[in-house]
Design a protein around this motif. Structure first.
Motif, mmCIF file in Angstrom:
data_model
loop_
_atom_site.group_PDB
_atom_site.id
_atom_site.type_symbol
_atom_site.label_atom_id
_atom_site.label_comp_id
_atom_site.label_asym_id
_atom_site.label_seq_id
_atom_site.Cartn_x
_atom_site.Cartn_y
_atom_site.Cartn_z
ATOM 1 N N ILE A 215 0.814 -1.212 0.000
ATOM 2 C CA ILE A 215 0.000 0.000 0.000
ATOM 3 C C ILE A 215 0.852 1.270 0.000
ATOM 4 N N HIS A 216 1.977 1.268 0.704
ATOM 5 C CA HIS A 216 2.816 2.469 0.761
ATOM 6 C C HIS A 216 3.484 2.749 -0.590
ATOM 7 N N LYS A 217 3.945 1.701 -1.253
ATOM 8 C CA LYS A 217 4.524 1.858 -2.591
ATOM 9 C C LYS A 217 3.446 2.337 -3.571
ATOM 10 N N SER A 218 2.237 1.804 -3.441
ATOM 11 C CA SER A 218 1.138 2.214 -4.319
ATOM 12 C C SER A 218 0.742 3.669 -4.073
ATOM 13 N N VAL A 219 0.710 4.095 -2.805
ATOM 14 C CA VAL A 219 0.397 5.498 -2.506
ATOM 15 C C VAL A 219 1.451 6.404 -3.123
ATOM 16 N N THR B 223 0.387 9.175 -5.866
ATOM 17 C CA THR B 223 0.545 10.598 -5.532
ATOM 18 C C THR B 223 1.654 11.242 -6.353
ATOM 19 N N GLU B 224 2.810 10.586 -6.445
ATOM 20 C CA GLU B 224 3.964 11.207 -7.104
ATOM 21 C C GLU B 224 3.992 11.023 -8.618
ATOM 22 N N ILE B 225 3.421 9.960 -9.134
ATOM 23 C CA ILE B 225 3.432 9.707 -10.571
ATOM 24 C C ILE B 225 2.112 10.132 -11.216
ATOM 25 N N VAL B 226 0.998 9.702 -10.634
ATOM 26 C CA VAL B 226 -0.319 10.022 -11.210
ATOM 27 C C VAL B 226 -0.791 11.406 -10.786
ATOM 28 N N GLY B 227 -0.420 11.863 -9.581
ATOM 29 C CA GLY B 227 -0.780 13.202 -9.130
ATOM 30 C C GLY B 227 -2.018 13.298 -8.272
ATOM 31 N N LEU B 228 -2.436 12.189 -7.646
ATOM 32 C CA LEU B 228 -3.603 12.217 -6.764
ATOM 33 C C LEU B 228 -3.219 12.755 -5.388
#
Length: 180
Positions: free
Chosen positions: A19-23, A27-32
């Motif tokens: 989950i932390h890698k996915s967040v 956030t950092e790649i997709v911009g959510l």
């Protein structure tokens, strides 16, 4: 004629191995933007005014350790959702589904994070479909500060299963009774 009229495709929830890698990715790649967490088991992210457009749920350790293509049947998409008009429409939809022998999986309830009402049912292929209503809006007039919710019954259903049309999930029944 169906009892509910979807207004829009809402959010989806993915089950993830880390989950932390996915967040970090979303956030950092997709911009959510992160809206809220439930412990370190679930996170809600947004790109618009809805409290969440994407939810990420941590897979259990035994499945998270597997390679992506080896993860069990429920890896990836957990559910997708459609926004409907409110509680009355959810109640009518639950009656409509029951009359047609469509399996209700969970709900009617009210989540903690996002405070949205929910009703989840199965499509013919076993996909989880959610009707939801009344989700928190986040915009200039309605700011939101992300928080971490404890993994409790109230995070899952603030109504503590009082409006559920099916038995509560065993895990949350145990928590409601105070068992670990």
């Amino acid at each position: 004629m169906p009892a509910a009229r979807p207004r829009k495709l809402g959010h989806l929830v993915l089950q993830v191995r880390d989950i932390h890698k996915s967040v970090e990715f979303y956030t950092e790649i997709v911009g959510l933007t992160v809206s809220d967490w439930i412990a370190d088991q679930m996170v809600f992210l947004r790109c618009g005014p809805d409290h969440h457009d994407l939810g990420l749920a941590q897979l259990p350790p035994e499945e998270a350790a597997l390679a992506p293509r080896q993860v069990g049947e429920r890896a990836g998409l957990e559910h997708f959702s459609y926004e409907v008009g409110g509680l009355e429409e959810l109640e009518a939809a639950a009656d409509f589904l029951a009359e047609r022998d469509v399996e209700i999986v969970r709900g009617i309830g009210k989540h903690g994070p996002g405070e949205n009402l929910f009703l989840v049912f199965l499509d013919p292929d076993g996909n989880y479909v959610e009707f939801y209503a009344d989700m928190v809006k986040v915009d200039a007039d309605h700011p939101h500060t992300a928080q971490v919710w404890d993994d409790t019954v109230e995070a899952y259903d603030q109504w503590r299963f009082e409006r559920f049309r099916v038995p509560a999930p065993a895990l949350y029944e145990e928590k409601a009774e105070g068992r670990p």
